[in-house]
Write a protein that holds these residues in place. Structure first.
Motif, PDB file in Angstrom:
ATOM      1  N   ASP A   5       0.825  -1.206   0.000  1.00  0.00           N
ATOM      2  CA  ASP A   5       0.000   0.000   0.000  1.00  0.00           C
ATOM      3  C   ASP A   5       0.861   1.259   0.000  1.00  0.00           C
ATOM      4  O   ASP A   5       0.526   2.248  -0.652  1.00  0.00           O
ATOM      5  CB  ASP A   5      -0.922   0.025   1.223  1.00  0.00           C
ATOM      6  CG  ASP A   5      -2.007  -1.030   1.158  1.00  0.00           C
ATOM      7  OD1 ASP A   5      -2.328  -1.486   0.048  1.00  0.00           O
ATOM      8  OD2 ASP A   5      -2.527  -1.390   2.234  1.00  0.00           O
ATOM      9  N   LEU A   6       1.957   1.222   0.739  1.00  0.00           N
ATOM     10  CA  LEU A   6       2.857   2.370   0.785  1.00  0.00           C
ATOM     11  C   LEU A   6       3.494   2.631  -0.580  1.00  0.00           C
ATOM     12  O   LEU A   6       3.596   3.782  -1.016  1.00  0.00           O
ATOM     13  CB  LEU A   6       3.929   2.149   1.848  1.00  0.00           C
ATOM     14  CG  LEU A   6       4.887   3.305   2.078  1.00  0.00           C
ATOM     15  CD1 LEU A   6       4.130   4.523   2.585  1.00  0.00           C
ATOM     16  CD2 LEU A   6       5.972   2.909   3.053  1.00  0.00           C
ATOM     17  N   VAL A   7       3.878   1.566  -1.273  1.00  0.00           N
ATOM     18  CA  VAL A   7       4.479   1.723  -2.597  1.00  0.00           C
ATOM     19  C   VAL A   7       3.471   2.307  -3.573  1.00  0.00           C
ATOM     20  O   VAL A   7       3.777   3.232  -4.334  1.00  0.00           O
ATOM     21  CB  VAL A   7       5.026   0.366  -3.108  1.00  0.00           C
ATOM     22  CG1 VAL A   7       5.388   0.431  -4.575  1.00  0.00           C
ATOM     23  CG2 VAL A   7       6.230  -0.054  -2.288  1.00  0.00           C
ATOM     24  N   PRO A  12       2.597   8.206  -7.436  1.00  0.00           N
ATOM     25  CA  PRO A  12       2.420   9.523  -8.072  1.00  0.00           C
ATOM     26  C   PRO A  12       3.481  10.561  -7.668  1.00  0.00           C
ATOM     27  O   PRO A  12       4.038  11.230  -8.554  1.00  0.00           O
ATOM     28  CB  PRO A  12       1.013   9.945  -7.632  1.00  0.00           C
ATOM     29  CG  PRO A  12       0.306   8.668  -7.358  1.00  0.00           C
ATOM     30  CD  PRO A  12       1.355   7.757  -6.802  1.00  0.00           C
ATOM     31  N   PRO A  13       3.832  10.696  -6.368  1.00  0.00           N
ATOM     32  CA  PRO A  13       4.900  11.660  -6.057  1.00  0.00           C
ATOM     33  C   PRO A  13       6.246  11.260  -6.654  1.00  0.00           C
ATOM     34  O   PRO A  13       7.004  12.122  -7.114  1.00  0.00           O
ATOM     35  CB  PRO A  13       4.981  11.651  -4.531  1.00  0.00           C
ATOM     36  CG  PRO A  13       3.732  11.051  -4.057  1.00  0.00           C
ATOM     37  CD  PRO A  13       3.218  10.183  -5.148  1.00  0.00           C
ATOM     38  N   PHE A  14       6.514   9.961  -6.689  1.00  0.00           N
ATOM     39  CA  PHE A  14       7.764   9.508  -7.300  1.00  0.00           C
ATOM     40  C   PHE A  14       7.809   9.893  -8.775  1.00  0.00           C
ATOM     41  O   PHE A  14       8.853  10.313  -9.287  1.00  0.00           O
ATOM     42  CB  PHE A  14       7.915   7.991  -7.139  1.00  0.00           C
ATOM     43  CG  PHE A  14       9.145   7.446  -7.791  1.00  0.00           C
ATOM     44  CD1 PHE A  14      10.406   7.681  -7.253  1.00  0.00           C
ATOM     45  CD2 PHE A  14       9.055   6.714  -8.964  1.00  0.00           C
ATOM     46  CE1 PHE A  14      11.549   7.199  -7.860  1.00  0.00           C
ATOM     47  CE2 PHE A  14      10.184   6.224  -9.582  1.00  0.00           C
ATOM     48  CZ  PHE A  14      11.443   6.457  -9.033  1.00  0.00           C
ATOM     49  N   GLY A  15       6.671   9.777  -9.454  1.00  0.00           N
ATOM     50  CA  GLY A  15       6.602  10.200 -10.856  1.00  0.00           C
ATOM     51  C   GLY A  15       6.887  11.682 -11.015  1.00  0.00           C
ATOM     52  O   GLY A  15       7.519  12.108 -11.989  1.00  0.00           O
ATOM     53  N   ALA A 123      -0.295  12.602  -1.138  1.00  0.00           N
ATOM     54  CA  ALA A 123       0.005  11.189  -0.888  1.00  0.00           C
ATOM     55  C   ALA A 123       0.121  10.893   0.603  1.00  0.00           C
ATOM     56  O   ALA A 123      -0.143   9.773   1.032  1.00  0.00           O
ATOM     57  CB  ALA A 123       1.285  10.790  -1.605  1.00  0.00           C
ATOM     58  N   PHE A 124       0.485  11.889   1.390  1.00  0.00           N
ATOM     59  CA  PHE A 124       0.606  11.688   2.840  1.00  0.00           C
ATOM     60  C   PHE A 124      -0.703  11.933   3.586  1.00  0.00           C
ATOM     61  O   PHE A 124      -0.772  11.707   4.788  1.00  0.00           O
ATOM     62  CB  PHE A 124       1.702  12.585   3.416  1.00  0.00           C
ATOM     63  CG  PHE A 124       3.078  12.116   3.079  1.00  0.00           C
ATOM     64  CD1 PHE A 124       3.555  10.911   3.568  1.00  0.00           C
ATOM     65  CD2 PHE A 124       3.897  12.854   2.251  1.00  0.00           C
ATOM     66  CE1 PHE A 124       4.819  10.465   3.260  1.00  0.00           C
ATOM     67  CE2 PHE A 124       5.163  12.430   1.940  1.00  0.00           C
ATOM     68  CZ  PHE A 124       5.633  11.225   2.442  1.00  0.00           C
TER      69      PHE A 124
END
Length: 143
Positions: A5-7, A12-15, A123-124
């Motif tokens: 779930d964390l991944v 989206p933020p990683f993108g 995301a957080f």
């Protein structure tokens, strides 16, 4: 929250951060354009749909009465979330760009940075819970 779930929550933020890093590539690089376009088309909306996910899944899609296809509800919900994420992303891009134009600080790098920061904050955020169903009104009763 499971590691899976964390991944999924952090994709989206990683993108966005990947798109910002891609700005270091030469201007005509297809990889740069692809990274930025994919993030702007789906990143912010995917983060917002992730926050609203439990509330969206509370009511499954219903198909036409004539067609009782068993996978309709699942595929319909997936398509709904996909389209919602794209449309929310485009809306977020337009809103951020409009604000930056109005404040005379517009640049593509600032739009991308602002959306990446907003996507990271989203995301957080905690997930919304589904509200209980409202009681059904009878035919002919006042709303």
């Amino acid at each position: 929250m499971t590691p899976q779930d964390l991944v999924v929550r952090m994709l989206p933020p990683f993108g966005g951060w990947l798109a910002l890093a891609a700005l270091a590539l030469p201007g005509g690089s297809p990889l740069r354009g692809a990274a930025v376009a994919v993030f702007l088309a789906a990143g912010p909306g995917a983060a917002l749909v992730g926050v609203c996910g439990p509330a969206l899944r509370a009511r499954a899609g219903r198909g036409p009465v004539e067609s009782r296809h068993p996978g309709f509800a699942r595929r319909s919900d997936q398509l709904e979330r996909l389209m919602l994420s794209v449309l929310l992303s485009v809306s977020a891009v337009m809103a951020v760009a409009t604000v930056l134009i109005a404040t005379h600080t517009f640049s593509a790098r600032r739009v991308l940075l602002t959306l990446t920061l907003l996507t990271t904050l989203t995301a957080f955020c905690p997930r919304l819970r589904a509200s209980p169903r409202a009681p059904a009104t009878r035919k002919g009763s006042a709303l």
